[in-house]
Design an enzyme around this catalytic site. Structure first.
Site, PDB file in Angstrom:
ATOM      1  N   ASP A   1       0.865  -1.165   0.000  1.00 22.59           N
ATOM      2  CA  ASP A   1       0.000   0.000   0.000  1.00 22.59           C
ATOM      3  C   ASP A   1       0.913   1.230   0.000  1.00 22.59           C
ATOM      4  OD1 ASP A   1      -2.348   1.577   0.252  1.00 22.59           O
ATOM      5  OD2 ASP A   1      -2.023   1.681   2.420  1.00 22.59           O
TER       6      ASP A   1
ATOM      7  N   ASP B   1      -0.145   5.096   0.963  1.00 21.52           N
ATOM      8  CA  ASP B   1      -0.370   6.048   2.050  1.00 21.52           C
ATOM      9  C   ASP B   1      -0.260   5.335   3.401  1.00 21.52           C
ATOM     10  OD1 ASP B   1      -1.135   8.447   0.461  1.00 21.52           O
ATOM     11  OD2 ASP B   1      -2.755   7.141  -0.197  1.00 21.52           O
TER      12      ASP B   1
END
Length: 309
Positions: A33, A35
């Site tokens: 991922d 963020d």
């Protein structure tokens, strides 16, 4: 090393040192991922650029899976480079907007227009995929009583839209009265953290509003739906047993990994923390087990000693 779930592993194992080294040696594919894992806003997580570069230099396959649909992949490449990730190429990035365009083009094979609730990221990816779309053509004083409805709308796609209006909601509701009109959501993230304790409502809020208005459920393209992993698998030869999914949100990233049969790792630099993961692990509700990470690290910078000779 066998997969954690294959060994009946209960989860939430905080690892470091040689344990991380052994795990990295056992895996060929790493899904990150962005963020909260790779960066916070416009600041890279300390050590993250070196981790990504080192994995690539050691022959590992690295991909980035993000529900953030606000920018096209070409802009993501610019951001990676700007933050010091100079080894990342566009084909490694799988955003929910890009995967939504792939679904409409290659799976649904939509023949007609797509009504878009979303911003530049969604629109640019649809444009690149050759998909015709409508969405922001209304006059400032337009209402559902007097606006024009586009003909031949075959799908409604909902993503993050900071210019969301009641009129967009109303028009989308009209299109979805046709049961043959597809209803897609880039993702259903409820919110995103900002500075000073503020939050930004996510795409899931807009999708929920439309679901209530229409009595229909959207098909979700991004995490935790497995379609994003299917997009990677369709372009690269990926063995799920050789994959590690690294994320910061239990209900999205860890569930995504579980849905795809991947080992999962929670990094504590983002939204979810160890206490919540342990509560899910110890819960009597079996559905909560899919939120439990196999492994936990404080930060992906904990990978760095594994690359030292």
């Amino acid at each position: 090393m066998a997969g954690a779930r294959a060994l009946g592993f209960k989860g939430c194992l905080k690892i470091g040192g040689s344990q991380i080294r052994n795990l990295l040696n056992a895996k060929d594919f790493f899904l990150f991922d962005c963020d909260g894992v790779i960066w916070h806003g416009e600041e890279a997580i300390t050590g993250a650029p070196t981790v990504v570069s080192s994995l690539i230099k050691h022959g590992k396959n690295v991909f980035f899976v993000t529900n953030n649909c606000t920018r096209p992949r070409k802009n993501y490449v610019n951001k990676f480079y700007r933050l010091g990730f100079t080894d990342v190429m566009q084909e490694q990035i799988f955003s929910s907007s890009y995967c939504s365009a792939l679904y409409l083009r290659d799976v649904a094979k939509v023949q007609g227009k797509v009504f878009v609730i979303g911003g530049e990221g969604v629109r640019n990816e649809l444009l690149q995929a050759g998909i015709s779309f409508v969405g922001d053509e209304d006059a400032p004083d337009g209402t559902i009583f007097n606006c024009a409805l586009a003909s031949d709308v075959k799908a409604v796609l909902v993503g993050h839209d900071d210019k969301f209006t009641f009129l967009k909601l109303a028009k989308a509701s009209c299109y979805l009265r046709d049961p043959e009109c597809l209803f897609l959501a880039t993702d259903v993230d409820p919110w995103h953290p900002l500075q000073d304790g503020r939050i930004l409502p996510g795409s899931g809020c807009l999708t929920a509003a439309l679901e209530v208005a229409t009595g229909r459920k959207a098909m979700v393209i991004g995490k935790p739906s497995p379609f994003m992993f299917e997009c990677i698998s369709s372009q690269f030869r990926v063995d799920p047993a050789q994959c590690l999914m690294v994320g910061d949100r239990l209900e999205t990233d860890m569930l995504f990994g579980a849905n795809c049969g991947l080992d999962t790792m929670l990094t504590l630099t983002g939204i979810s923390q160890m206490k919540t993961a342990q509560e899910y692990r110890d819960s009597d509700h079996s559905t909560n087990q899919s939120f439990v990470p196999d492994y936990v690290v404080d930060t992906i910078a904990d990978f760095l000693p594994a690359f030292e000779d």
